[in-house]
Design a protein around this motif. Structure first.
Motif, PDB file in Angstrom:
ATOM      1  N   SER A  37       0.848  -1.186   0.000  1.00 23.65           N
ATOM      2  CA  SER A  37       0.000   0.000   0.000  1.00 23.65           C
ATOM      3  C   SER A  37       0.883   1.236   0.000  1.00 23.65           C
ATOM      4  O   SER A  37       1.875   1.309   0.728  1.00 23.65           O
ATOM      5  CB  SER A  37      -0.904   0.009   1.238  1.00 23.65           C
ATOM      6  N   VAL A  38       0.542   2.215  -0.851  1.00 22.21           N
ATOM      7  CA  VAL A  38       1.327   3.451  -0.992  1.00 22.21           C
ATOM      8  C   VAL A  38       0.378   4.635  -0.941  1.00 22.21           C
ATOM      9  O   VAL A  38      -0.661   4.641  -1.609  1.00 22.21           O
ATOM     10  CB  VAL A  38       2.092   3.466  -2.337  1.00 22.21           C
ATOM     11  N   ASP A  39       0.715   5.656  -0.130  1.00 23.36           N
ATOM     12  CA  ASP A  39      -0.075   6.886  -0.122  1.00 23.36           C
ATOM     13  C   ASP A  39       0.109   7.613  -1.445  1.00 23.36           C
ATOM     14  O   ASP A  39       1.224   7.711  -1.965  1.00 23.36           O
ATOM     15  CB  ASP A  39       0.353   7.796   1.036  1.00 23.36           C
ATOM     16  N   ILE A  40      -0.976   8.129  -2.006  1.00 24.63           N
ATOM     17  CA  ILE A  40      -0.905   8.813  -3.293  1.00 24.63           C
ATOM     18  C   ILE A  40      -1.670  10.122  -3.226  1.00 24.63           C
ATOM     19  O   ILE A  40      -2.495  10.352  -2.339  1.00 24.63           O
ATOM     20  CB  ILE A  40      -1.479   7.935  -4.432  1.00 24.63           C
ATOM     21  N   THR A  41      -1.377  10.967  -4.215  1.00 22.98           N
ATOM     22  CA  THR A  41      -2.072  12.252  -4.326  1.00 22.98           C
ATOM     23  C   THR A  41      -3.237  12.107  -5.301  1.00 22.98           C
ATOM     24  O   THR A  41      -3.403  11.076  -5.967  1.00 22.98           O
ATOM     25  CB  THR A  41      -1.116  13.329  -4.847  1.00 22.98           C
ATOM     26  N   GLU A  42      -4.041  13.173  -5.397  1.00 22.38           N
ATOM     27  CA  GLU A  42      -5.152  13.174  -6.341  1.00 22.38           C
ATOM     28  C   GLU A  42      -4.643  13.027  -7.776  1.00 22.38           C
ATOM     29  O   GLU A  42      -5.247  12.330  -8.600  1.00 22.38           O
ATOM     30  CB  GLU A  42      -5.961  14.473  -6.212  1.00 22.38           C
ATOM     31  N   VAL A  43      -3.512  13.686  -8.084  1.00 25.19           N
ATOM     32  CA  VAL A  43      -2.947  13.579  -9.435  1.00 25.19           C
ATOM     33  C   VAL A  43      -2.504  12.149  -9.716  1.00 25.19           C
ATOM     34  O   VAL A  43      -2.752  11.605 -10.792  1.00 25.19           O
ATOM     35  CB  VAL A  43      -1.761  14.556  -9.597  1.00 25.19           C
ATOM     36  N   VAL A  55      -4.088  -2.021  -9.853  1.00 27.49           N
ATOM     37  CA  VAL A  55      -3.935  -1.786  -8.420  1.00 27.49           C
ATOM     38  C   VAL A  55      -5.275  -1.353  -7.870  1.00 27.49           C
ATOM     39  O   VAL A  55      -6.151  -0.883  -8.602  1.00 27.49           O
ATOM     40  CB  VAL A  55      -2.872  -0.701  -8.130  1.00 27.49           C
ATOM     41  N   LYS A  56      -5.414  -1.525  -6.550  1.00 28.71           N
ATOM     42  CA  LYS A  56      -6.617  -1.045  -5.889  1.00 28.71           C
ATOM     43  C   LYS A  56      -6.364   0.368  -5.376  1.00 28.71           C
ATOM     44  O   LYS A  56      -5.292   0.650  -4.845  1.00 28.71           O
ATOM     45  CB  LYS A  56      -6.990  -1.954  -4.717  1.00 28.71           C
ATOM     46  N   VAL A  57      -7.336   1.212  -5.530  1.00 28.01           N
ATOM     47  CA  VAL A  57      -7.235   2.558  -4.965  1.00 28.01           C
ATOM     48  C   VAL A  57      -8.396   2.741  -4.004  1.00 28.01           C
ATOM     49  O   VAL A  57      -9.519   2.320  -4.267  1.00 28.01           O
ATOM     50  CB  VAL A  57      -7.260   3.638  -6.066  1.00 28.01           C
ATOM     51  N   ARG A  58      -8.115   3.384  -2.883  1.00 28.86           N
ATOM     52  CA  ARG A  58      -9.171   3.575  -1.887  1.00 28.86           C
ATOM     53  C   ARG A  58      -8.936   4.872  -1.132  1.00 28.86           C
ATOM     54  O   ARG A  58      -7.813   5.373  -1.064  1.00 28.86           O
ATOM     55  CB  ARG A  58      -9.208   2.397  -0.918  1.00 28.86           C
ATOM     56  N   LYS A  59      -9.995   5.408  -0.583  1.00 21.49           N
ATOM     57  CA  LYS A  59      -9.900   6.614   0.238  1.00 21.49           C
ATOM     58  C   LYS A  59     -10.098   6.204   1.685  1.00 21.49           C
ATOM     59  O   LYS A  59     -11.098   5.577   2.032  1.00 21.49           O
ATOM     60  CB  LYS A  59     -10.942   7.633  -0.177  1.00 21.49           C
ATOM     61  N   ARG A  60      -9.144   6.549   2.528  1.00 22.92           N
ATOM     62  CA  ARG A  60      -9.217   6.175   3.927  1.00 22.92           C
ATOM     63  C   ARG A  60     -10.181   7.084   4.677  1.00 22.92           C
ATOM     64  O   ARG A  60     -10.684   8.073   4.148  1.00 22.92           O
ATOM     65  CB  ARG A  60      -7.825   6.242   4.568  1.00 22.92           C
ATOM     66  N   SER A  89      -4.899   6.030  -1.093  1.00 21.98           N
ATOM     67  CA  SER A  89      -3.801   5.072  -1.113  1.00 21.98           C
ATOM     68  C   SER A  89      -3.995   4.144  -2.302  1.00 21.98           C
ATOM     69  O   SER A  89      -5.111   3.917  -2.768  1.00 21.98           O
ATOM     70  CB  SER A  89      -3.750   4.261   0.185  1.00 21.98           C
ATOM     71  N   ALA A  90      -2.895   3.632  -2.788  1.00 22.72           N
ATOM     72  CA  ALA A  90      -2.920   2.650  -3.875  1.00 22.72           C
ATOM     73  C   ALA A  90      -2.220   1.399  -3.378  1.00 22.72           C
ATOM     74  O   ALA A  90      -1.207   1.475  -2.688  1.00 22.72           O
ATOM     75  CB  ALA A  90      -2.216   3.193  -5.108  1.00 22.72           C
ATOM     76  N   GLY A  91      -2.771   0.267  -3.704  1.00 25.78           N
ATOM     77  CA  GLY A  91      -2.151  -0.963  -3.247  1.00 25.78           C
ATOM     78  C   GLY A  91      -2.647  -2.144  -4.044  1.00 25.78           C
ATOM     79  O   GLY A  91      -3.533  -2.026  -4.883  1.00 25.78           O
ATOM     80  N   PHE A  92      -2.024  -3.255  -3.798  1.00 25.95           N
ATOM     81  CA  PHE A  92      -2.494  -4.478  -4.428  1.00 25.95           C
ATOM     82  C   PHE A  92      -2.217  -5.645  -3.493  1.00 25.95           C
ATOM     83  O   PHE A  92      -1.299  -5.612  -2.683  1.00 25.95           O
ATOM     84  CB  PHE A  92      -1.846  -4.709  -5.799  1.00 25.95           C
ATOM     85  N   THR A  93      -3.063  -6.622  -3.599  1.00 27.36           N
ATOM     86  CA  THR A  93      -2.875  -7.881  -2.888  1.00 27.36           C
ATOM     87  C   THR A  93      -2.733  -8.966  -3.924  1.00 27.36           C
ATOM     88  O   THR A  93      -3.530  -9.042  -4.852  1.00 27.36           O
ATOM     89  CB  THR A  93      -4.075  -8.197  -1.981  1.00 27.36           C
ATOM     90  N   PHE A  94      -1.718  -9.769  -3.767  1.00 26.41           N
ATOM     91  CA  PHE A  94      -1.467 -10.814  -4.759  1.00 26.41           C
ATOM     92  C   PHE A  94      -1.450 -12.155  -4.062  1.00 26.41           C
ATOM     93  O   PHE A  94      -0.778 -12.351  -3.074  1.00 26.41           O
ATOM     94  CB  PHE A  94      -0.133 -10.573  -5.460  1.00 26.41           C
ATOM     95  N   CYS A  95      -2.247 -13.079  -4.554  1.00 21.24           N
ATOM     96  CA  CYS A  95      -2.214 -14.412  -3.969  1.00 21.24           C
ATOM     97  C   CYS A  95      -2.487 -15.446  -5.051  1.00 21.24           C
ATOM     98  O   CYS A  95      -3.341 -15.258  -5.891  1.00 21.24           O
ATOM     99  CB  CYS A  95      -3.235 -14.541  -2.843  1.00 21.24           C
TER     100      CYS A  95
END
Length: 420
Positions: free
Chosen positions: A305-311, A323-328, A334-340
């Motif tokens: 998971s990585v914190d990201i800006t609006e841009v 990647v998954k993007v979500r608003k906390r 934040s942008a992140g991914f889960t791989f399994c």
């Protein structure tokens, strides 16, 4: 050997009763017939001449009684009648009272019918094998329906009891051998049982299971690993279906160049993953047997998971990065991914590729990355994937302008994609 056939549900009583008693549409003469009876009020519909042969058969009152029973059902379903046929081996014979006793006290109760369900039976002796036709209304006295989804297998259990009681020729039930009970529709489609079997890839797979069982002293190998290896020696591939936690929930088999078939389509009573263990005695220990299925014993599961800006969020949307993007809750993005996955080599390849896409989408680059992929673990990938990254901010701004409505409509929590 005694067999039974189960036909499709019927919407009207009269056509099937005419088929049974009058021979309308029958594939053989209907002269040597006997009304066995049932739990109906209507008397024997057969009027006979002085020679004892059927002369006049009127099933209208019988049909009316069955339709009145069906009217007790108040739900939407309208196919409320069933037709069953039990056939003896050539030369074998039962008396009408023996048929009545078995149908009333064993066969129909085994299928889920109770005394409130209407039924009649008629014995036919025109063919070399004596057989009876049984017609039922599935509606019980309280208006509920008999559940008939499993009546084929339940009926075979009853037939085995009939054979034992009257010392008839015995036939193994389909759940005890490698045969298949083809429906009347399937037989009609293929033209004959022989054609049906020759056109069925499942028949080929069942035959090879039979070979393995015969060569192994009448039973299948006692572990999943041994079974998979034995099948491979017969040209059968095995594929496991996994749940989200990587546990096996089903098996599929493939013979030669045929299609993959689920175990339930080939032989549900014996070859599903639970039945192989419970009924066939094939032991499964994940640490020992997963490798035979091509499943890694130590699954890799990574989350980033990585914190990201609006841009940066907008860049992810434009480039459709996996990647998954979500608003906390604190409004941060934040942008992140889960791989399994259970295929470790494939995991690492996809994981690395996803990281490159993430870097490309978030930070851009003035360099070109080239991903070299080789054949590994029976997986074939493309030889290379080129990542042409955005070099300048104005290039991104142009892309953003081209996709303004799409980006603006995405919101802070949209565009989620999980890699599994």
């Amino acid at each position: 050997m005694t067999v039974h056939k189960v036909t499709a549900r019927r919407a009207k009583a009269a056509p099937t009763l005419s088929y049974i008693y009058r021979g309308e549409g029958h594939e053989h003469d209907v002269n040597l017939i006997k009304h066995i009876g049932g739990n109906v009020f209507t008397q024997d519909p057969i009027e006979r001449n002085k020679f004892g042969l059927p002369e006049n058969i009127d099933v209208s009152e019988l049909a009316k009684e069955f339709e009145e029973q069906a009217d007790l059902h108040k739900s939407k379903g309208r196919k409320l009648f069933k037709h069953y046929i039990i056939s003896l081996a050539p030369g074998e014979q039962l008396e009408p009272h023996q048929w009545f006793e078995h149908i009333n006290s064993d066969y129909l109760p085994a299928l889920g019918y109770d005394n409130s369900c209407k039924w009649i039976a008629c014995q036919h002796d025109d063919k070399e094998h004596s057989h009876v036709h049984i017609f039922t209304c599935m509606v019980k006295g309280d208006g509920e329906l008999v559940k008939t989804q499993n009546d084929v297998m339940l009926g075979f259990d009853s037939i085995r009891r009939l054979e034992n009681k009257y010392n008839l020729q015995k036939l193994e039930s389909p759940d005890q051998n490698w045969g298949k009970h083809f429906s009347k529709g399937e037989l009609k489609h293929y033209g004959s049982r022989k054609e049906a079997e020759s056109s069925d890839w499942g028949a080929i797979i069942r035959a090879r299971f039979n070979q393995i069982q015969t060569e192994n002293g009448g039973k299948l190998p006692n572990t999943m690993t041994k079974l998979v290896l034995a099948l491979a020696n017969k040209g059968i591939e095995v594929k496991a279906r996994l749940d989200d936690e990587g546990k096996i929930i089903g098996l599929s088999f493939k013979a030669d160049d045929g299609a993959w078939l689920a175990a339930s389509r080939i032989k549900k009573s014996r070859l599903t993953f639970p039945n192989l263990q419970r009924k066939e005695g094939v032991s499964y220990v994940p640490e020992r047997d997963n490798a035979a299925f091509g499943i890694g014993n130590n699954e890799l599961k990574l989350s980033i998971s990585v914190d990201i800006t609006e841009v940066q969020f907008a860049k992810i949307k434009v480039f459709k990065a996996k990647v998954k993007v979500r608003k906390r809750s604190n409004a941060k993005l934040s942008a992140g991914f889960t791989f399994c996955s259970s295929k470790q080599a494939y995991q690492i390849m996809i994981m690395s590729q996803t990281i490159m896409e993430l870097l490309k989408a978030l930070f851009g680059s003035d360099k070109q990355f080239k991903w070299e992929q080789k054949e590994h673990n029976d997986y074939l990938y493309q030889n290379s994937v080129d990542y042409n990254l955005v070099e300048k901010e104005e290039t991104f701004n142009q892309l953003k302008a081209d996709h303004k409505n799409w980006i603006d409509g995405g919101g802070g929590g949209g565009g989620e994609t999980e890699l599994c």
